[in-house]
Enzyme design. Structure first.
Site, PDB file in Angstrom:
ATOM      1  N   GLN A  65       4.931  14.711 -11.057  1.00 57.26           N
ATOM      2  CA  GLN A  65       5.678  13.679 -11.794  1.00 57.26           C
ATOM      3  C   GLN A  65       5.128  13.540 -13.210  1.00 57.26           C
ATOM      4  OE1 GLN A  65       5.296  10.180  -9.354  1.00 57.26           O
ATOM      5  NE2 GLN A  65       6.550  11.012  -7.713  1.00 57.26           N
ATOM      6  N   GLU A 130      -3.962   7.839  -1.398  1.00 57.05           N
ATOM      7  CA  GLU A 130      -3.627   7.908   0.028  1.00 57.05           C
ATOM      8  C   GLU A 130      -4.804   7.430   0.865  1.00 57.05           C
ATOM      9  OE1 GLU A 130      -0.672   8.763   1.074  1.00 57.05           O
ATOM     10  OE2 GLU A 130       0.077   9.408  -0.878  1.00 57.05           O
ATOM     11  N   VAL A 190      11.464  -2.032   4.884  1.00 57.44           N
ATOM     12  CA  VAL A 190      11.950  -0.818   4.231  1.00 57.44           C
ATOM     13  C   VAL A 190      11.000   0.301   4.625  1.00 57.44           C
ATOM     14  CG1 VAL A 190      12.403   0.344   2.045  1.00 57.44           C
ATOM     15  CG2 VAL A 190      12.909  -2.087   2.273  1.00 57.44           C
ATOM     16  N   SER A 192      10.444   4.589   4.652  1.00 56.75           N
ATOM     17  CA  SER A 192      10.935   5.926   4.318  1.00 56.75           C
ATOM     18  C   SER A 192      10.278   6.960   5.232  1.00 56.75           C
ATOM     19  CB  SER A 192      10.634   6.247   2.850  1.00 56.75           C
ATOM     20  OG  SER A 192       9.305   5.939   2.549  1.00 56.75           O
ATOM     21  N   ASN A 244       1.216   2.574   6.598  1.00 56.29           N
ATOM     22  CA  ASN A 244       1.408   3.742   7.470  1.00 56.29           C
ATOM     23  C   ASN A 244       0.151   4.074   8.257  1.00 56.29           C
ATOM     24  OD1 ASN A 244      -0.324   5.241   5.758  1.00 56.29           O
ATOM     25  ND2 ASN A 244       1.380   6.013   4.543  1.00 56.29           N
ATOM     26  N   TYR A 250      -6.838  -0.439   2.217  1.00 57.51           N
ATOM     27  CA  TYR A 250      -5.546   0.218   2.004  1.00 57.51           C
ATOM     28  C   TYR A 250      -4.409  -0.794   2.091  1.00 57.51           C
ATOM     29  CZ  TYR A 250      -1.973   3.878   2.280  1.00 57.51           C
ATOM     30  OH  TYR A 250      -0.887   4.686   2.040  1.00 57.51           O
TER      31      TYR A 250
END
Ligand SMILES: *[C@@H]1O[C@H](CO)[C@@H](O)[C@H](O)[C@H]1NC(C)=O
Ligand SMILES: *[C@@H]1O[C@H](CO)[C@@H](O)[C@H](O)[C@H]1NC(C)=O
Length: 358
Positions: A65, A130, A190, A192, A244, A250
């Site tokens: 990106q 992450e 939400v 993904s 997640n 985190y």
């Protein structure tokens, strides 16, 4: 004879002095016009202390990106002086910091330039946002990095997903002013990346049998762009800020942006309550662990949504803080510069893997 010698020496000295003067005029005289033009552009007439400029080379962009680095991005865009951020690998030898984003290293898209000779003062920065389960095997990188940069509080360069910044809104505002008016859904989520083995999936599957949960995102083919994300979440009393993976510190944009900026009370699944309380007031969120069962949690949410005053108390923090959240890689990297003086002068991560597992 003595007099003659002295005379000769004087002449030689004068000639040498003249040559030096002419030489220096030739060299510097030629540079004057550009120097004058440069000074004219400078708003601050004080000389720039070039010994104190930090140069950061971003070896490659995270997830490919890219963003523009024209001009002096750090000072012009983010108000951070004496800080040069480039993505030009040819400037390696001049870099004070070289940043390597972990993802591309572990998937083999990028390699560390271990073949290049590395200036002594240069620091290599390991960067990841992450959690450890998604950072792969870090053992091959032992002994290469000098700094860690992550959301973790004990990283050398701490770059959280978000934080609360004290703000004085003056008088005249009440908590009600910060609560979106058109609440119509009890709980929203939400998602993904939907994986059956995630703890959050298990919790969601159970919770949805107790209370209605509106689900959006790529996983259920109801993708939201940024604008609809905000307006959708603002209509929800509660937002499921389910991480997640459960891991120290985190706490991601699911908390900071989706819920807090979105205007819903976060119901969090992530690290222990104390870790949230270290970064946000204890009455700004509801922790899944606060309840003995999901039935109790569901019952609590149902009641809270109906109790206007009590529900509003979860927005008290809004009178004192605003949310600052991760927006731009460039800003994150520029923020290294003001931290330079607080870094250990000499440090090597001989076991990055162990650091991660700490
Ligand atoms: C470099 O700049 C920082 C702040 O911008 C200052 O605290 C420090 O003293 C400066 N160091 C030198 C060597 O000028
Ligand atoms: C950075 O790490 C390397 C080892 O990979 C080491 O040789 C160098 O001295 C370290 N530099 C600093 C500033 O800590």
């Amino acid at each position: 004879m003595v007099e003659l010698c002295a005379h000769r020496w004087t002449i030689t000295a004068v000639v040498l002095a003249c040559l030096t003067l002419i030489g220096s005029l030739l060299i510097h005289g030629l540079q004057w016009p550009s120097l004058v033009a440069f000074r004219a552009q400078m708003p601050d007439p004080k000389p720039v202390d070039i010994t104190n400029i930090t140069t950061i080379v971003l070896w490659y962009w995270p997830f490919g990106q890219t963003a523009a680095l024209k001009g002096n991005v750090c000072s012009e865009r983010f108000g951070i002086p004496n800080c040069i951020l480039v993505d030009d690998q040819s400037l390696f030898s001049r870099a004070d910091f070289v940043i390597f984003h972990n993802r591309e290293l572990i998937n083999g898209q990028q390699r560390l330039p271990v073949h290049l000779s590395r200036p002594q003062k240069q620091r290599w920065v390991w960067y990841s946002l992450e959690s450890p389960v998604h950072n792969g095997n870090l053992r091959p990188f032992a002994g290469h990095f000098n700094c860690t940069m992550s959301y973790r509080h004990d990283a050398d360069i701490h770059g959280p997903y978000g934080r609360l910044v004290p703000q004085d809104f003056g008088t005249g505002l009440t908590v009600e002013d910060f609560i979106p008016k058109d609440k119509s859904s009890l709980a929203c989520w939400v998602v993904s990346n939907y994986a059956p083995h995630h703890k959050r999936t298990e919790v969601y599957n159970k919770l949805k049998t107790i209370i209605p949960v509106d689900v959006y995102g790529g996983a259920v083919n109801r993708r939201l762009d940024d604008k609809t994300l905000r307006s959708t979440i603002s209509r929800c009393y509660f937002y499921l800020s389910f991480e997640n993976s459960i891991s120290r510190d985190y706490i991601t944009e699911k908390f900071w942006y989706n819920a807090l900026v979105g205007g819903a009370v976060p119901v969090v699944l992530g690290p222990r309550r104390e870790q949230y309380e270290a970064v946000a007031p204890k009455d700004s969120f509801i922790h899944v662990d606060d309840f003995r069962s999901l039935e109790e949690l569901g019952e609590f949410l149902r009641k809270l949504a109906k109790d206007k005053q009590r529900y509003a108390s979860y927005f008290n923090w809004r009178l004192k803080y605003t949310v600052e959240y991760f927006k731009d890689w460039r800003e994150e990297f520029c923020r290294i510069c003001p931290k330079v003086s607080s870094l250990q002068t000499q440090k090597v991560y001989n076991d990055l893997d162990a650091w991660e597992r700490k």
